[in-house]
Design an enzyme around this catalytic site. Structure first.
Site, PDB file in Angstrom:
ATOM      1  N   HIS A  12     -50.063  22.629  -9.114  1.00  0.00           N
ATOM      2  CA  HIS A  12     -48.795  23.162  -8.636  1.00  0.00           C
ATOM      3  C   HIS A  12     -47.662  22.267  -9.127  1.00  0.00           C
ATOM      4  O   HIS A  12     -47.881  21.102  -9.476  1.00  0.00           O
ATOM      5  CB  HIS A  12     -48.800  23.236  -7.110  1.00  0.00           C
ATOM      6  CG  HIS A  12     -49.634  24.358  -6.592  1.00  0.00           C
ATOM      7  ND1 HIS A  12     -50.310  24.294  -5.412  1.00  0.00           N
ATOM      8  CD2 HIS A  12     -49.910  25.589  -7.105  1.00  0.00           C
ATOM      9  CE1 HIS A  12     -50.953  25.423  -5.206  1.00  0.00           C
ATOM     10  NE2 HIS A  12     -50.732  26.219  -6.227  1.00  0.00           N
ATOM     11  N   LYS A  16     -47.966  18.331 -10.760  1.00  0.00           N
ATOM     12  CA  LYS A  16     -48.209  18.238 -12.202  1.00  0.00           C
ATOM     13  C   LYS A  16     -48.216  16.785 -12.688  1.00  0.00           C
ATOM     14  O   LYS A  16     -49.073  16.395 -13.474  1.00  0.00           O
ATOM     15  CB  LYS A  16     -47.200  19.077 -12.974  1.00  0.00           C
ATOM     16  CG  LYS A  16     -47.458  20.574 -12.798  1.00  0.00           C
ATOM     17  CD  LYS A  16     -46.664  21.396 -13.753  1.00  0.00           C
ATOM     18  CE  LYS A  16     -46.704  22.882 -13.453  1.00  0.00           C
ATOM     19  NZ  LYS A  16     -47.960  23.468 -13.094  1.00  0.00           N
ATOM     20  N   THR A  38     -53.810  26.575 -16.862  1.00  0.00           N
ATOM     21  CA  THR A  38     -52.759  27.568 -16.705  1.00  0.00           C
ATOM     22  C   THR A  38     -51.529  27.126 -17.493  1.00  0.00           C
ATOM     23  O   THR A  38     -51.380  25.955 -17.836  1.00  0.00           O
ATOM     24  CB  THR A  38     -52.420  27.770 -15.212  1.00  0.00           C
ATOM     25  OG1 THR A  38     -52.174  26.510 -14.614  1.00  0.00           O
ATOM     26  CG2 THR A  38     -53.547  28.492 -14.485  1.00  0.00           C
ATOM     27  N   THR A  40     -47.983  26.352 -17.771  1.00  0.00           N
ATOM     28  CA  THR A  40     -47.150  25.154 -17.799  1.00  0.00           C
ATOM     29  C   THR A  40     -47.999  23.895 -17.804  1.00  0.00           C
ATOM     30  O   THR A  40     -47.726  22.949 -18.556  1.00  0.00           O
ATOM     31  CB  THR A  40     -46.188  25.137 -16.590  1.00  0.00           C
ATOM     32  OG1 THR A  40     -45.485  26.382 -16.539  1.00  0.00           O
ATOM     33  CG2 THR A  40     -45.189  24.009 -16.700  1.00  0.00           C
ATOM     34  N   THR A  41     -49.040  23.889 -16.988  1.00  0.00           N
ATOM     35  CA  THR A  41     -49.936  22.728 -16.945  1.00  0.00           C
ATOM     36  C   THR A  41     -50.548  22.491 -18.318  1.00  0.00           C
ATOM     37  O   THR A  41     -50.578  21.359 -18.817  1.00  0.00           O
ATOM     38  CB  THR A  41     -51.039  22.936 -15.883  1.00  0.00           C
ATOM     39  OG1 THR A  41     -50.421  23.141 -14.608  1.00  0.00           O
ATOM     40  CG2 THR A  41     -51.970  21.747 -15.817  1.00  0.00           C
ATOM     41  N   SER A  59     -49.304  31.518 -17.351  1.00  0.00           N
ATOM     42  CA  SER A  59     -48.831  30.812 -16.166  1.00  0.00           C
ATOM     43  C   SER A  59     -49.562  31.371 -14.946  1.00  0.00           C
ATOM     44  O   SER A  59     -49.898  32.562 -14.905  1.00  0.00           O
ATOM     45  CB  SER A  59     -47.322  31.029 -16.029  1.00  0.00           C
ATOM     46  OG  SER A  59     -46.850  30.472 -14.829  1.00  0.00           O
ATOM     47  N   GLY A  60     -49.800  30.518 -13.954  1.00  0.00           N
ATOM     48  CA  GLY A  60     -50.521  30.956 -12.756  1.00  0.00           C
ATOM     49  C   GLY A  60     -49.982  32.243 -12.152  1.00  0.00           C
ATOM     50  O   GLY A  60     -50.736  33.208 -11.970  1.00  0.00           O
ATOM     51  N   ASP A  65     -54.231  32.098 -13.129  1.00  0.00           N
ATOM     52  CA  ASP A  65     -55.263  31.818 -12.125  1.00  0.00           C
ATOM     53  C   ASP A  65     -56.387  32.844 -12.231  1.00  0.00           C
ATOM     54  O   ASP A  65     -57.570  32.506 -12.136  1.00  0.00           O
ATOM     55  CB  ASP A  65     -54.678  31.862 -10.707  1.00  0.00           C
ATOM     56  CG  ASP A  65     -53.610  30.807 -10.469  1.00  0.00           C
ATOM     57  OD1 ASP A  65     -53.753  29.690 -11.003  1.00  0.00           O
ATOM     58  OD2 ASP A  65     -52.642  31.103  -9.749  1.00  0.00           O
TER      59      ASP A  65
END
Length: 147
Positions: A12, A16, A38, A40-41, A59-60, A65
């Site tokens: 989240h 991060k 995911t 951005t990570t 992205s999640g 996810d």
């Protein structure tokens, strides 16, 4: 499973930096493995750790996810590192719950905080032989008449 692992990574927004610090601390242990993260990570991991094999997903909130959940259901993800921010609401909370549920359902090792991540990464099972026990859901499937 033995040797190279397929590892899911999610963090989240408020976690991060914690994940990036954890990866830096465990970089040598992670280099032999493939990471699926995911959006951005995954982007942050790629920027900072060029030695890692990273496949970014969406992205999640945009389905990342669920992409990781699909990999779990298909037997293509060996473990999950998901640093959760328990203090913030998440608009895609149902997606997060679905991902966590699949990790439990398919009995893959999962860490939702740094302490558990430390235990997993240092486990002899990280590189050694490990065959997770998978519950037989045949009676459930037959009960519903599905194949």
């Amino acid at each position: 499973m033995k040797g190279q692992r397929n590892i899911g990574m999610v963090a989240h927004d408020e976690r991060k930096e914690d994940l990036l610090d954890w990866v830096q601390h465990n970089l040598q242990a992670l280099i032999p493995h493939r990471i699926f993260a995911t959006g951005t990570t995954g982007g942050l991991l790629r920027q900072r750790f060029g030695d890692l094999t990273i496949t970014p997903m969406k992205s999640g909130p945009l389905g990342g996810d669920q992409q990781l959940g699909s990999m779990i259901a298909e037997g293509r993800l060996d473990m999950l590192f998901f640093l959760i921010d328990p203090m913030a609401p998440h608009p895609h909370d149902v997606d997060i719950k679905a991902l966590l549920r699949l990790a439990v359902l398919y009995n893959i090792p999962a860490a939702y905080n740094r302490s558990t991540a430390d235990f997993l990464i240092t486990s002899p099972f990280m590189t050694g032989e490990y065959i997770p026990e998978i519950k037989d859901y045949t009676p459930y499937v037959k009960r519903l008449g599905a194949k």
